[in-house]
Enzyme design. Structure first.
Site, PDB file in Angstrom:
ATOM      1  N   LYS A  52       0.838  -1.207   0.000  1.00  0.00           N
ATOM      2  CA  LYS A  52       0.000   0.000   0.000  1.00  0.00           C
ATOM      3  C   LYS A  52       0.873   1.257   0.000  1.00  0.00           C
ATOM      4  O   LYS A  52       0.529   2.260  -0.631  1.00  0.00           O
ATOM      5  CB  LYS A  52      -0.946  -0.027   1.206  1.00  0.00           C
ATOM      6  CG  LYS A  52      -2.082  -1.059   1.045  1.00  0.00           C
ATOM      7  CD  LYS A  52      -2.824  -1.350   2.341  1.00  0.00           C
ATOM      8  CE  LYS A  52      -3.833  -2.485   2.154  1.00  0.00           C
ATOM      9  NZ  LYS A  52      -4.482  -2.905   3.413  1.00  0.00           N
ATOM     10  N   GLN A  96      -4.552  -1.566   9.850  1.00  0.00           N
ATOM     11  CA  GLN A  96      -4.334  -2.839   9.142  1.00  0.00           C
ATOM     12  C   GLN A  96      -4.870  -3.986  10.008  1.00  0.00           C
ATOM     13  O   GLN A  96      -4.450  -4.149  11.155  1.00  0.00           O
ATOM     14  CB  GLN A  96      -2.838  -3.028   8.841  1.00  0.00           C
ATOM     15  CG  GLN A  96      -2.514  -4.313   8.100  1.00  0.00           C
ATOM     16  CD  GLN A  96      -3.128  -4.362   6.698  1.00  0.00           C
ATOM     17  OE1 GLN A  96      -3.115  -3.385   5.950  1.00  0.00           O
ATOM     18  NE2 GLN A  96      -3.681  -5.514   6.329  1.00  0.00           N
ATOM     19  N   ASP A 119     -10.934   2.904   4.608  1.00  0.00           N
ATOM     20  CA  ASP A 119     -11.321   1.491   4.449  1.00  0.00           C
ATOM     21  C   ASP A 119     -12.843   1.354   4.348  1.00  0.00           C
ATOM     22  O   ASP A 119     -13.339   0.303   3.952  1.00  0.00           O
ATOM     23  CB  ASP A 119     -10.839   0.671   5.660  1.00  0.00           C
ATOM     24  CG  ASP A 119      -9.591  -0.154   5.342  1.00  0.00           C
ATOM     25  OD1 ASP A 119      -9.210  -0.215   4.158  1.00  0.00           O
ATOM     26  OD2 ASP A 119      -9.025  -0.731   6.283  1.00  0.00           O
TER      27      ASP A 119
END
Ligand code: NDP
Length: 283
Positions: A52, A96, A119
């Site tokens: 990422k 994460q 997200d």
């Protein structure tokens, strides 16, 4: 043989669109920064975060990783979430997952301000999606929709069947398909007669997390099949929830693993970051 829903090509389009928006924002002096909270030393999480970071760099998005040992306290993480919410230099951020077992991810995710929830997984973002308010969309389901649309596949009025009802993929995908005016059925582990249900689909999206569970018997002639599943094979390669070689013979379109939904998921995180940066301007 089915046509390929090529996620690498579609993701490259998304990245190039994102790069030009980032360049425009930078010219106006607007920061575009993606922060990540990474806890522990799970090798898969470390690899995902590194990719990422690379993706961000490629499109001109600055990235910062906040690294913690597995022993970090809930309170410390909660404090950081609060600071990132307030920090005007941060366009968006995410945690994460999975977090180590001792930590509870839900209160942390719930405290991310929706405008920075890149997200799209907070209960508030999920609720906004469900009631049709603007929100940042979860990356994998949004990636599926983009993969379909960018290949000219019409969703309106069509029968869509989703296999899987997780908060990460199945449920938000069902909401997005509804928003596109598809007629949506959601299947799960208690669904009876799965092959009969999935055979009705014009668009079949499989996110069950069961290696190669979907075969030709589950697919109607000419259906569009999207495989969200990812599994590591013994030889190190990747395979999905769909038996590609069989389904390829019946479907009109099929997404491969790798090279289908995976690249789209990554690209949509970058997309969300620029959407968040723009939202900070009120535009
Ligand atoms: P979860 O395990 O959270 O959810 C799986 C869902 O599938 C559940 O709703 C479960 O039903 C349902 N299910 C399981 N077995 C069956 C079955 N035999 N028949 C019908 N439904 C079934 O998984 P995720 O949603 O997080 O992920 C799904 C897959 O997608 C995984 O392989 C994951 O690795 C992959 N993935 C890929 C991404 C990408 O970028 N390509 C991103 C995210 C995930 P029930 O609710 O009843 O238990």
């Amino acid at each position: 043989m089915a046509k390929i829903l090529d996620g690498r090509t579609a993701a490259a389009q998304v990245r190039s669109e994102v790069a030009s928006v980032v360049a425009g924002l930078r010219e106006r002096g607007v920061p575009v920064r993606l922060d990540v909270i990474l806890v522990g030393d799970d090798p898969a999480s470390i690899t995902y975060v590194a990719s990422k970071e690379r993706d961000s760099e490629e499109v001109g998005i600055e990235s910062r990783v906040h690294r913690f040992s597995a022993g970090v306290s809930q309170k410390e993480l909660s404090g950081l979430v609060g600071r990132l919410n307030e920090d005007t230099a941060v366009s968006g951020f995410f945690i994460q997952l999975p977090l180590p077992e001792e930590l509870d991810s839900m209160p942390l995710i719930s405290s991310i301000t929706p405008a920075k929830d890149v997200d799209g997984l907070s209960p508030e973002s999920a609720g906004r999606l469900a009631v049709g308010l603007p929100s940042l969309l979860p990356c994998t389901p949004h990636g599926v929709i983009q993969l379909l649309k960018r290949n000219g596949i019409d969703l309106s009025g069509r029968e869509a069947v989703v296999v899987g009802r997780s908060n990460l993929v199945g449920k938000p995908l069902a909401q997005l398909l509804l928003r596109e005016n598809a007629t949506v059925t959601v299947c799960h582990s208690r669904t009876r007669g799965l092959p009969e249900v999935t055979r009705r689909a014009d668009i079949l999206v499989v996110a069950a997390g069961k290696r190669e569970m979907i075969g030709a018997e589950h697919v109607g002639e000419g259906a569009v099949v999207v495989d969200v599943g990812i599994h590591r094979k013994e030889d190190g390669g990747l395979v999905g929830d769909v038996r590609f070689d069989e389904v390829d013979q019946r479907a009109s379109w099929i997404s491969p693993v790798p090279g289908g939904v995976g690249p789209m998921t990554r690209a949509m995180l970058l997309h969300n970051t620029v959407v968040a940066a723009r939202m900070s301007l009120g535009s």
